[in-house]
Each structure stands twice: as structure tokens, then as C-alpha cells.
Scaffold this active site. Sequence first.
Site, mmCIF file in Angstrom:
data_model
loop_
_atom_site.group_PDB
_atom_site.id
_atom_site.type_symbol
_atom_site.label_atom_id
_atom_site.label_comp_id
_atom_site.label_asym_id
_atom_site.label_seq_id
_atom_site.Cartn_x
_atom_site.Cartn_y
_atom_site.Cartn_z
ATOM 1 N N GLU A 159 -2.092 -5.702 -3.336
ATOM 2 C CA GLU A 159 -1.141 -4.926 -2.510
ATOM 3 C C GLU A 159 -0.176 -5.660 -1.878
ATOM 4 O O GLU A 159 0.900 -5.171 -1.902
ATOM 5 C CB GLU A 159 -2.022 -4.356 -1.084
ATOM 6 C CG GLU A 159 -3.131 -3.096 -1.566
ATOM 7 C CD GLU A 159 -3.597 -2.475 -0.208
ATOM 8 O OE1 GLU A 159 -3.988 -1.157 -0.572
ATOM 9 O OE2 GLU A 159 -4.028 -3.146 0.725
ATOM 10 N N ASP A 184 1.005 -1.202 -0.089
ATOM 11 C CA ASP A 184 -0.184 0.069 -0.027
ATOM 12 C C ASP A 184 0.909 1.221 -0.129
ATOM 13 O O ASP A 184 0.601 2.131 -0.814
ATOM 14 C CB ASP A 184 -0.906 -0.197 1.269
ATOM 15 C CG ASP A 184 -1.456 1.388 1.605
ATOM 16 O OD1 ASP A 184 -2.812 1.483 0.881
ATOM 17 O OD2 ASP A 184 -1.245 1.944 2.375
ATOM 18 N N ASN A 213 -6.510 -6.815 -1.547
ATOM 19 C CA ASN A 213 -5.631 -7.021 -0.509
ATOM 20 C C ASN A 213 -4.377 -7.868 -1.139
ATOM 21 O O ASN A 213 -3.255 -7.839 -0.964
ATOM 22 C CB ASN A 213 -6.089 -8.047 0.595
ATOM 23 C CG ASN A 213 -7.344 -7.190 1.487
ATOM 24 O OD1 ASN A 213 -7.236 -5.877 1.148
ATOM 25 N ND2 ASN A 213 -8.041 -8.001 1.860
#
Lengths: 247, 247
Positions: free
Chosen positions: B135, B67, B132
Site C-alpha cells: 500500500e 489504500d 502494508n
Amino acid sequence: MRRFLRKISRNSRSPEDGIFFEKLAKILGFDPKDLKYYRKAFTHRSSNKLDENGIPFNYERLEFLGDAMLGSVIAAHLYNEVPGGDEGYLTKMRSKIVSREHLNELGRDFNLVGFVESKVNSSQFGENIHGNLFEAFIGAIYLDRGYTYCEKFLRTKIIKQYVDIAQLEGKVISYKSLIIEWCQKEKMPFSFDFVEDNGIEGQKYFGVKLHIDHKVISKARATSKKKAEEKASQRAYFALQEKISKK
Amino acid sequence: MRRFLRKISRNSRSPEDGIFFEKLAKILGFDPKDLKYYRKAFTHRSSNKLDENGIPFNYERLEFLGDAMLGSVIAAHLYNEVPGGDEGYLTKMRSKIVSREHLNELGRDFNLVGFVESKVNSSQFGENIHGNLFEAFIGAIYLDRGYTYCEKFLRTKIIKQYVDIAQLEGKVISYKSLIIEWCQKEKMPFSFDFVEDNGIEGQKYFGVKLHIDHKVISKARATSKKKAEEKASQRAYFALQEKISKK
């Protein structure tokens, strides 16, 4: 040879640029390449400057960039440094490190406000100017020298000296008390000697030298005596860490 | 020589690692070095795996890292791409680019869920698993190959193909209508031809080929016919951009 080239390139600068270059190199720990990024990083909105395309330019866009670079360098540092910390822990620690208060401290310590050209007196800028300038400065380093140098600056000048995970976790309350405790155990005399420091632009600063066993072990400068003592103690703690932890 | 070395190093892998390596290299556009980072990026919490120090390991820490890397690469891209955008604009645009919805789309397009080892059936993961994993995958690239390669991957595979500032600004509503308009003006036949695509793990996908002037100009795949058409049109628009903007 490198020095020689550096000298030539320095000599081709105007005297004003030369001074700016030297000051930046001292803060950075390496040479800046293109001063224009740093000039932008220190240009306040109130200067109403326009670039060659008529677009207003000041450090605000660089703040956005610097904030992002800071975020990723700190993230990588925490990821490597705290292998047992989960996502939530890492996020929380990063917020502490890049807190407004901390960024203001960094900008103040490097005295970045001293570089600002503006039509407003710098005392009118408010406290957050320091952190904003710090972020913009990081953005300028990224544009000037790329991610690797940006990371290098943050690792050597910021993380090593300012980012203390134990303290951020609240495990260490006061470095001053750790130092005092250690000196007493080792039966070594110590003293905090304050030096006058008039600071700049009306902001009062306190300088302190920490003597242990009649030698200056560390120095610090802050806006209160207490903060200066704690900072000097923290630096001494890291300088003496090996000795202290052996005991 | 490089190919030769690559072949040797490939041959020293287990067949299973060899397949994983090839699949990763195809997505990345360059060779991964250490597969362990990618294995971690695709390890779900439910696997209950522990590393050599007994610390639970799954992709959640890598999400934090990825991220941050994503944030700084996109920040630099926007800074350079939109010289007239102020700090607020840049911040807003970045949020749109790294929105949960967009990250889920990216993870889905690369079919990262296909790599996940878990004891839970992947249909139970929920929609956000895709973002998710995306990332975490970025985090793994950073650990494996460093910032430069991480940026390279994001620029060539993500920004170029997915990040369209005009569309994010809401200036372009539909690429399909731009393409149709242009084809009609140029008197060129066009068609969207749907192909069967059974997808994986029960998720229904639609594949589409956009033919213009009897040639396949672009392909796309999405969870609805409308989305697939729009995506194929966007790709065709970028492929034909020079021709379109000349008219």
C-alpha cells in the site's frame, strides 16, 4: 476559436440537451463532454430504465465509483495538507469529510435532485438521495472527463468551499462568532439579511446575505436560518482571512 | 535522446541510489522520478527517523494514501469490467481484491520487504508487513508520478496478472485442473518442474516451471508447492486463453 467550436457543438444539441449542458457546465466549472454519464447519474431506480443490453440502469453503480474517487481525492488532499497527521488522524478526518450528512449537504447545495427523472415524487426519496446523487455525479465526472477533471472539480468546488480542517477538528466552533468579534473590534457595522427562498419541491430554504461595512460580503442558503448564517459567516471568513489574520 | 538523457541522469546518482533506481524501474515498468518517496515507503516505524521538520517519518501515512488510490483504481476497473454487477456486487468484489491476504501476497511477490531499512529484524515484522508495504509503495508511486502512472502500474502489474474476476466469483476453482484437462484433450505432454528457491530472510519459497509440449509456458513462486502450481497454471491459462477458449 475554442468558443467558436463550443458554440457549434452546442448548437448541434437538442434544446433540452442544451439546457442540461449549460446547467452542468455551470456546476462543474468546465464543459461536460458526454451527457449520457450525467443522465445516468440522475436516473433513479424507480424509472426502471434498461440500457441497450437490457441491463437495468440507474445511478447506483455510479455511486460506488464516485465514492471511490471522492475517497482518493480527499485522501491526497489530507495527506498534503496535514503533514503531521498520522494514519489514524487521516482516516478519521476523511470519514468526517465524506460523512453521509456532509454528502447530503453537498448534493442539496448543488440541487442535484432537480435533475432527477423518476416516477416517484422526489419528496419520497428520503434525505440520503442528496448524498447518493452527489456520489453518482462524481462518478459521472470521472467517466466523462477522467481523474484529473474529477479532482479539479472536487478541489475547486468542494474542498475549497466546504472542507475546513480546523472546523472538522473542532478547533473552530462558530464562524459567526469569529466574524462578529472581528467586526466589533474593527468597529464595522454588520448584518445578516434574510431573503425569501421558496426552494424546490416543498423543501423550505433560507437565504441570507451577510453585509459588512454596508457591502455584501457573502451569501448562503440552507435549510435553517442558523445554518445559513454559519455558512455565510464561514464564506466571509475565508474571503476576509488575510485581513482577519493580520490583526 | 530519451535514453541518452536517462543515462546522464542515472550517472549523476550515487551508486546506492543507482541500484535502488534500477530495482524500482524493474518493478514499476517505468522510471521513478524522485526516490525520496520510495525511501519513505520502505521506512519502518522502528527506524525512528525524523524529517527536516522534526516530524517522525515512516511508511504509515503512505499506506493511507496508497489504500485510497488502490481503492479507486480497482473500483474503476470493476465498474468497466462487470457492467452487470450492481453496487453490492462491486463493493464485495473490491473487498476481495484488496483483502489483507491478497495485499500481503502482492507485497511478498514483489519482495518489498527486501527494501526495508529498520533496526528490527524483518522476521519480527509479522505477515501484514507485506501488504502494508505494498500500500505504501502505491502511495509513493502516486506522489512521485501522479494518478495516471499509479493506475498504469496497477493495471499492468497487478490487475492483469493477479485480478481474476471469474476466480474471485468462485466460478473457477482450480486453474491447474483446467490446464490438465486441456492438455489431455489436446494430447500435449505437460509437467510441473520444481526449482530450488531459498527465498530471502528464512522464508521458504517454491519455484515451479510449467512445461507444455516441451516448452516453458509459465513460471511461479509461492510459499507452498500447491500455491506455486496454481499460480503457474493461472498464468498459463491467461497466456493460452485464446487457444483454450477456441476449442
